[in-house]
Motif scaffolding. Structure first.
Motif, short mmCIF file in Angstrom:
data_model
loop_
_atom_site.label_atom_id
_atom_site.label_comp_id
_atom_site.label_asym_id
_atom_site.label_seq_id
_atom_site.Cartn_x
_atom_site.Cartn_y
_atom_site.Cartn_z
N ASN A 15 0.81 -1.21 0.00
CA ASN A 15 0.00 0.00 0.00
C ASN A 15 0.85 1.27 0.00
OD1 ASN A 15 -2.54 -1.01 -0.24
ND2 ASN A 15 -2.89 -1.17 1.96
N TRP A 17 1.77 3.00 -2.35
CA TRP A 17 1.25 3.99 -3.30
C TRP A 17 0.32 4.98 -2.62
CZ3 TRP A 17 -4.03 4.35 -3.96
CH2 TRP A 17 -4.79 3.28 -3.46
N ARG A 18 -0.28 4.51 -1.52
CA ARG A 18 -1.29 5.35 -0.88
C ARG A 18 -0.74 6.69 -0.42
NH1 ARG A 18 -5.38 1.85 2.82
NH2 ARG A 18 -6.64 1.06 1.10
N TYR A 21 -0.16 8.89 -3.37
CA TYR A 21 -1.45 9.37 -3.89
C TYR A 21 -1.98 10.51 -3.04
CZ TYR A 21 -6.42 9.34 -5.19
OH TYR A 21 -7.68 9.70 -5.61
N TRP A 22 -1.96 10.29 -1.73
CA TRP A 22 -2.53 11.27 -0.81
C TRP A 22 -1.73 12.58 -0.86
CZ3 TRP A 22 -7.00 12.19 0.94
CH2 TRP A 22 -7.20 13.04 2.02
N ASP A 86 -8.98 13.07 -11.97
CA ASP A 86 -9.12 11.96 -12.94
C ASP A 86 -7.75 11.46 -13.37
OD1 ASP A 86 -11.81 11.72 -13.01
OD2 ASP A 86 -12.11 12.64 -14.99
N PHE A 92 -2.56 6.23 -10.72
CA PHE A 92 -2.42 5.24 -9.65
C PHE A 92 -3.33 4.03 -9.86
CE2 PHE A 92 -0.50 8.88 -7.76
CZ PHE A 92 0.47 8.37 -6.91
N GLY A 93 -4.10 4.06 -10.94
CA GLY A 93 -4.99 2.95 -11.23
C GLY A 93 -6.08 2.74 -10.19
N VAL A 94 -6.60 3.83 -9.62
CA VAL A 94 -7.67 3.66 -8.64
C VAL A 94 -8.99 4.25 -9.12
CG1 VAL A 94 -6.20 3.50 -6.61
CG2 VAL A 94 -6.94 5.75 -7.41
N GLU A 96 -12.65 4.46 -10.61
CA GLU A 96 -13.75 3.49 -10.55
C GLU A 96 -14.13 3.09 -11.97
OE1 GLU A 96 -15.84 6.01 -7.08
OE2 GLU A 96 -14.94 6.82 -8.87
N THR B 266 -20.54 7.31 -8.12
CA THR B 266 -19.12 7.12 -7.81
C THR B 266 -18.53 8.35 -7.15
OG1 THR B 266 -18.55 8.03 -9.96
CG2 THR B 266 -18.72 5.63 -9.82
N VAL B 267 -17.27 8.20 -6.70
CA VAL B 267 -16.54 9.33 -6.14
C VAL B 267 -16.33 10.38 -7.23
CG1 VAL B 267 -14.32 10.06 -5.17
CG2 VAL B 267 -15.39 7.92 -4.42
N ARG B 268 -15.96 9.91 -8.43
CA ARG B 268 -15.78 10.82 -9.56
C ARG B 268 -17.09 11.56 -9.84
NH1 ARG B 268 -16.16 10.44 -15.32
NH2 ARG B 268 -14.58 11.79 -16.26
N GLU B 542 -9.39 4.68 4.48
CA GLU B 542 -10.07 4.13 3.30
C GLU B 542 -10.79 5.19 2.46
OE1 GLU B 542 -10.05 1.01 2.08
OE2 GLU B 542 -8.59 0.51 3.65
N ARG B 544 -10.02 7.98 1.64
CA ARG B 544 -9.14 8.87 0.88
C ARG B 544 -8.93 8.40 -0.56
NH1 ARG B 544 -4.51 10.42 5.32
NH2 ARG B 544 -5.93 11.68 6.61
N TYR B 545 -9.25 7.13 -0.85
CA TYR B 545 -8.95 6.59 -2.18
C TYR B 545 -10.23 6.10 -2.83
CZ TYR B 545 -4.91 6.53 0.76
OH TYR B 545 -3.97 6.91 1.67
N PRO B 546 -10.45 6.49 -4.10
CA PRO B 546 -11.66 6.05 -4.79
C PRO B 546 -11.77 4.52 -4.80
CG PRO B 546 -10.57 7.75 -6.06
CD PRO B 546 -9.65 7.40 -4.94
N GLN B 547 -10.63 3.82 -4.92
CA GLN B 547 -10.61 2.36 -4.82
C GLN B 547 -9.60 2.00 -3.75
OE1 GLN B 547 -12.22 0.05 -6.71
NE2 GLN B 547 -13.10 1.35 -8.29
N ALA B 548 -9.91 0.97 -2.95
CA ALA B 548 -9.01 0.58 -1.88
C ALA B 548 -7.70 0.02 -2.42
CB ALA B 548 -9.68 -0.43 -0.97
N GLN B 549 -7.79 -0.67 -3.57
CA GLN B 549 -6.60 -1.28 -4.15
C GLN B 549 -6.47 -0.86 -5.59
OE1 GLN B 549 -4.39 -2.74 -2.48
NE2 GLN B 549 -5.62 -2.71 -0.61
N LYS B 550 -5.25 -1.02 -6.11
CA LYS B 550 -5.08 -0.72 -7.53
C LYS B 550 -5.87 -1.73 -8.35
CE LYS B 550 -0.50 1.20 -7.19
NZ LYS B 550 0.70 1.51 -7.94
N VAL B 551 -6.52 -1.22 -9.41
CA VAL B 551 -7.21 -2.13 -10.32
C VAL B 551 -6.35 -2.21 -11.56
CG1 VAL B 551 -9.65 -2.65 -10.55
CG2 VAL B 551 -8.96 -0.36 -9.90
#
Lengths: 104, 552
Positions: A15, A17-18, A21-22, A86, A92-94, A96, B266-268, B542, B544-551
């Motif tokens: 984690n 990357w978090r 990112y932050w 965006d 970071f690939g997060v 949705e 979504t967050v976006r 949690e 703070r990030y749109p997704q918890a893990q990288k996709v």
């Protein structure tokens, strides 16, 4: 605003990357909110009198900032924020996404 | 004119009720967050309608017309807060995603804080509903010829039926319709007046060209120059700064606005909803100062040289409705003011300027009727959103969570929610009959309270993991007490006498200081007591990030 440091333990996925990112997120906020404060509370209130000596199309500039310029700036700031985030989300690939990988 | 007013009011009410009926819901989740399936642009328009109250539509341009440059506090304050909301709150609260603001506070801090938050949400929303009642009352008093007390009661009854009908989904789509009605009603007369006086149909640009004439006319009638900064508020620069800041922080902390960002997918979506919301709001807010300036110019041009026997036609009906007062005994109008205590020859209430602007500017009757429908749309959409917050705070946060200990059925919850709405409307009628100040000012108090209670603990709750329950409860209570004490001290409410302002700070500006007090108390108390549990800190991480893990 200070923050408790987050340490990832061994069994958790990576984690690290978090924090990066932050940090980027907070930097975006600081840049945009500085512009926000300078244009509205700065140009529209604190420096309105000196700016009012300049006149454009009939508007004293300070008054224009207070009644028009600040609002234009606000709208643009939020759009820049949404687009900038965006890009960071993608980096970071997060972001949705649905099953096909398109943005939700 | 009566015909056109009835025509537009009945037509628009019909549309709203049809939409509310089409999308009526029975489930709690649907009722409060519309199942998080509302498209971004629609949500933005709904937030805009929810946001733009009777104060924005009816009150703001009138305040600007009289206050001049210092009226800008409302423009900057009520739009600037959206930047804070969009950047600091909306995406994170959406990621966390439940029904209400007290719900977030309850999970983040503790149940005690949840109850304090629920009570604050009710108080803040309630103060704000009173403003809508007064605003709706102005419309009915003038256009349906009702006496102003009865007008407030009729407005309250209409708002009540409307809000109880649909849940969030019904409200969302109705609000989109209401946005279209109110923005059309606002822009058409503004563009028409801009074309007539300025010779170019963009009011935001042309009102600059009339400022010199307006300044001269205002001085002639005993008012300060429109362009003169810090003339409209006694407190000068400090007060203008604090009022602007209070309105900004309050905007970001208002529970009925925050709740809207839970309805995106979504967050976006929450980020872009905030953009669209401000975009739609800006259309009206950028026009408001132009409407204020043009209406004032028309009013003063009309008043110039007129005598008591030869008045402009728009004055008499408003005089009968009790919003305009004529003191010109010697016959000639020499001074104009908005304050009855000033003793000016012509006293015009701020609250009527926008609604009267088509008449003052000599526009045709259908536009006047449309204006009435627009004013009602603004009051209805905001009141509905607020009543929803009051009902969710009472039924979900207080009754379901605290009193029934999560055992109450969906049906009982909805009943408690509707009872809370009823009680709120009844008390609002009483308060609306005896309001402490003009519409826009009544609303400003709600902002002061939101700024000093919610804003600090929400920000700290998201950005500072060590903020804890004791800190938040202490911060909120001191913020609330500090702000409301000063407001009661400086204003005639609940029969107390009004005292002088301390340090040039008006009651509208105290919220910003209340927020600083709240921040300080929360930080100090949190540092002195135990940090929150590991789970809570994890939750803050949690969101703070749109997704918890990288996709990948």
């Amino acid at each position: 605003m200070s923050d408790a440091t987050h340490e990832s333990t061994a069994e958790e996925p990576d984690n690290s990357w978090r924090q990066r990112y932050w940090k980027k997120n907070v930097r975006v906020l600081v840049v945009l909110l500085t512009i926000w404060a300078v244009v509205s509370l700065g140009c529209g209130v604190l420096f309105i009198e000196p700016l009012n000596t300049i006149e454009i199309l009939g508007f004293p500039l300070g008054l224009w900032f207070a009644q028009q310029g600040s609002v234009y700036t606000f709208v643009i700031l939020i759009l820049v924020y949404a687009l900038w985030m965006d890009r960071i989300d993608d980096e970071f690939g997060v972001a949705e996404r649905n099953e096909d990988g398109g943005r939700l | 004119m009566q015909f056109w007013t009835f025509f537009f009011l009945i037509l628009t009410f019909g549309i709203y009720i049809y939409i509310a009926w089409r999308s009526r819901v029975k489930e709690t989740k649907e009722f409060y967050v519309a199942s998080q399936g509302v498209p971004t642009v629609a949500n933005g328009a709904a937030v805009a309608a929810d946001w733009m109250s009777a104060a924005s539509f009816i009150g703001m341009a009138g305040m600007i017309a009289f206050l001049g440059s210092d009226g800008s506090v409302y423009i900057m304050g009520w739009t600037g807060g959206y930047v804070l909301l969009a950047l600091l709150l909306a995406p994170y609260l959406r990621k966390w995603g439940k029904f209400t603001v007290p719900e977030f506070v309850g999970d983040r801090y503790s149940d005690t804080v949840r109850v304090v938050a629920a009570i604050s949400a009710i108080v803040v929303s309630f103060t704000y509903v009173v403003g809508q009642m007064t605003g709706g009352g102005v419309v009915f008093a003038r256009f349906l010829g009702l006496e102003s007390h009865w007008a407030v009661i009729v407005a309250a009854v209409v708002i009540f039926f409307y809000a109880v009908l649909g849940g969030m989904k019904g409200i969302t789509y109705t609000q989109v319709a209401q946005y279209i009605v109110l923005i059309t009603a606002y822009l058409i007369p503004a563009v028409a007046v801009s074309q007539t006086i300025g010779g170019f149909p963009v009011p935001q640009v042309t009102y600059g060209t009339i400022l010199a004439e307006l300044d001269a006319l205002r001085v002639e009638f005993g008012l300060d120059e429109f362009t003169q900064a810090f003339a409209g508020r006694e407190g000068g620069m400090i007060d203008v700064f604090l009022v602007t800041a209070s309105l900004m922080l309050g905007t970001a902390g208002l529970p009925h606005v925050i709740i809207r960002f839970y309805t995106t997918k979504t967050v976006r979506g929450a980020r872009f909803s905030a953009f669209w919301a401000l975009f739609f709001i800006a259309l009206l807010y950028l026009t408001a100062p132009a409407v204020g300036a043009f209406t004032m110019l028309n009013l003063l041009r009309g008043a110039e040289g007129s005598t008591a026997d030869d008045l402009p036609g728009w004055i008499e009906p408003w005089q009968e409705a009790g919003y305009v007062e004529l003191n010109a005994e010697d016959g000639v109008i020499q001074s104009v003011n908005n304050d009855a205590a000033s003793g000016a020859d012509l006293i015009v209430s701020n609250d009527i300027l926008v609604l009267a602007s088509p008449e003052i500017g000599g526009l045709p009757a259908p536009i006047i009727g449309l204006m009435a429908a627009g004013g009602m749309a603004a009051a209805l959409s905001t009141a509905a959103g607020l009543l929803l917050v009051i009902s969710s705070a009472a039924s979900h946060d207080i009754y379901y969570r605290m009193i029934s200990k999560e055992k109450a059925s969906e049906k009982t919850q909805m009943l408690v929610g509707r009872l809370a709405m009823t009680a709120a409307v009844l008390v609002a009628i009483i308060a609306g009959l005896n309001p402490p100040a003009f519409v826009a000012q009544v609303v400003a108090f709600a902002f002061g309270l939101a700024a000093s209670t919610f804003f600090p603990i929400l920000i700290l709750g998201i950005f500072w993991k060590k903020a804890n329950a004791k800190g938040a409860a202490a911060g909120m209570l001191t913020g609330l007490l500090f702000t409301s004490t000063y407001m009661i001290y400086t204003l005639e409410v609940f029969g107390t006498s009004a005292n002088d302002h301390l340090f040039n700070i008006s009651p509208e500006g105290i919220g910003a200081i209340g927020a600083v007090v709240n921040f300080t108390v929360t930080i100090v108390v949190s540092n002195l007591t135990k940090p929150p549990s590991q789970e809570v800190q994890e939750m803050v991480e949690e969101i703070r990030y749109p997704q918890a893990q990288k996709v990948q």
